[in-house]
Structure formats: C-alpha cells, structure tokens
Write a protein that holds these residues in place. Structure first.
Motif, PDB file in Angstrom:
ATOM      1  N   SER A  30       7.162  -7.466   7.215  1.00  0.00           N
ATOM      2  CA  SER A  30       6.376  -7.541   5.974  1.00  0.00           C
ATOM      3  C   SER A  30       6.118  -6.149   5.402  1.00  0.00           C
ATOM      4  N   THR A  31       5.908  -5.165   6.277  1.00  0.00           N
ATOM      5  CA  THR A  31       5.716  -3.792   5.806  1.00  0.00           C
ATOM      6  C   THR A  31       7.000  -3.272   5.176  1.00  0.00           C
TER       7      THR A  31
ATOM      8  N   ARG B 105       7.577  -4.812   1.851  1.00  0.00           N
ATOM      9  CA  ARG B 105       6.636  -4.257   0.872  1.00  0.00           C
ATOM     10  C   ARG B 105       7.164  -2.912   0.373  1.00  0.00           C
TER      11      ARG B 105
ATOM     12  N   ASP C 102       8.320  -0.969  -3.591  1.00  0.00           N
ATOM     13  CA  ASP C 102       7.592   0.221  -4.017  1.00  0.00           C
ATOM     14  C   ASP C 102       8.524   1.173  -4.779  1.00  0.00           C
TER      15      ASP C 102
END
Length: 118
Positions: free
Chosen positions: A46-47, A50, A54
């Motif tokens: 999930s990181t 994400r 960005d």
C-alpha cells in the motif's frame, strides 16, 4: 546524512527507500515482479502504490527511466540503421519520421495535389 534527499530544489524530499524503489522499477535489466521489488525495498504494498501516485516520486521515476534510455540510444539507432540496410520498409519509414522528413514530404505532396486541383 539524512534518509531524505531532494530530487531537485522544487520537489519534496524523497526517502532513500523511495529512490531505491524508483531505481528498481526503472531498471530494464531487473525483470522481477513489482511485488518482489517492493519486498526488497522493505515497505508495504500500500505504501509503494501510494508512492506511485505521488508527483514527486513519479518525476524521479521518469528521470531514472530517462537515464536508462539515454544510455541505449546509440544501440537503438544502430539497430534501426541495420534494419534499414536490409530493406525493412517500416524501419525506413521510422527513420524518415524521426528525422522529420517523412511528414514534410507528405505535407508537400498533399499541398501539390491541392494546388493541382485548383
């Protein structure tokens, strides 16, 4: 030294893990899955996903991809020339398109057709 490094003066800082992940993703020789690369960096999926949304990370990733591709331009160009010498019409067309000649020739031909019509 900090775990954070500025991508450039206007960007938010990227962590060492973010930079490593981007480098792993950009490396064409690393054929492992995205999940394997995430495990190597040591973050949760999930990181990592994400990060992929960005803008600062994506800009750094694109810069890394550009560095890899710039290093292979001569190889690609030489390959295109070899294909042209073998008579590959697609390679010949691509060559002229890349050199900006093909489109101009079409435009000149079309303009002449229009002039002849009127």
């Amino acid at each position: 030294m900090s775990d954070k490094t500025k991508h450039n003066e206007t960007d938010l800082p990227l962590s060492a893990k973010q930079m490593k992940f981007a480098q792993l993703l950009a490396n064409p020789d690393d054929r492992r899955s995205r999940r394997a690369k995430i495990r190597e960096v040591g973050v949760s999926p999930s990181t990592a996903y994400r990060w992929l949304k960005d803008d600062s990370f994506l800009e750094y990733l694109n810069d890394q991809i550009e560095r890899y591709t710039e290093g292979h331009l001569a190889t690609a160009w030489n390959s295109l020339i070899r294909q042209m010498k073998r008579g590959d019409t697609k390679a010949i067309k691509l060559f002229f398109e890349l050199k900006g000649k093909y489109k101009q020739e079409i435009e000149v031909t079309e303009k002449r057709k229009l002039e002849d019509f009127f």
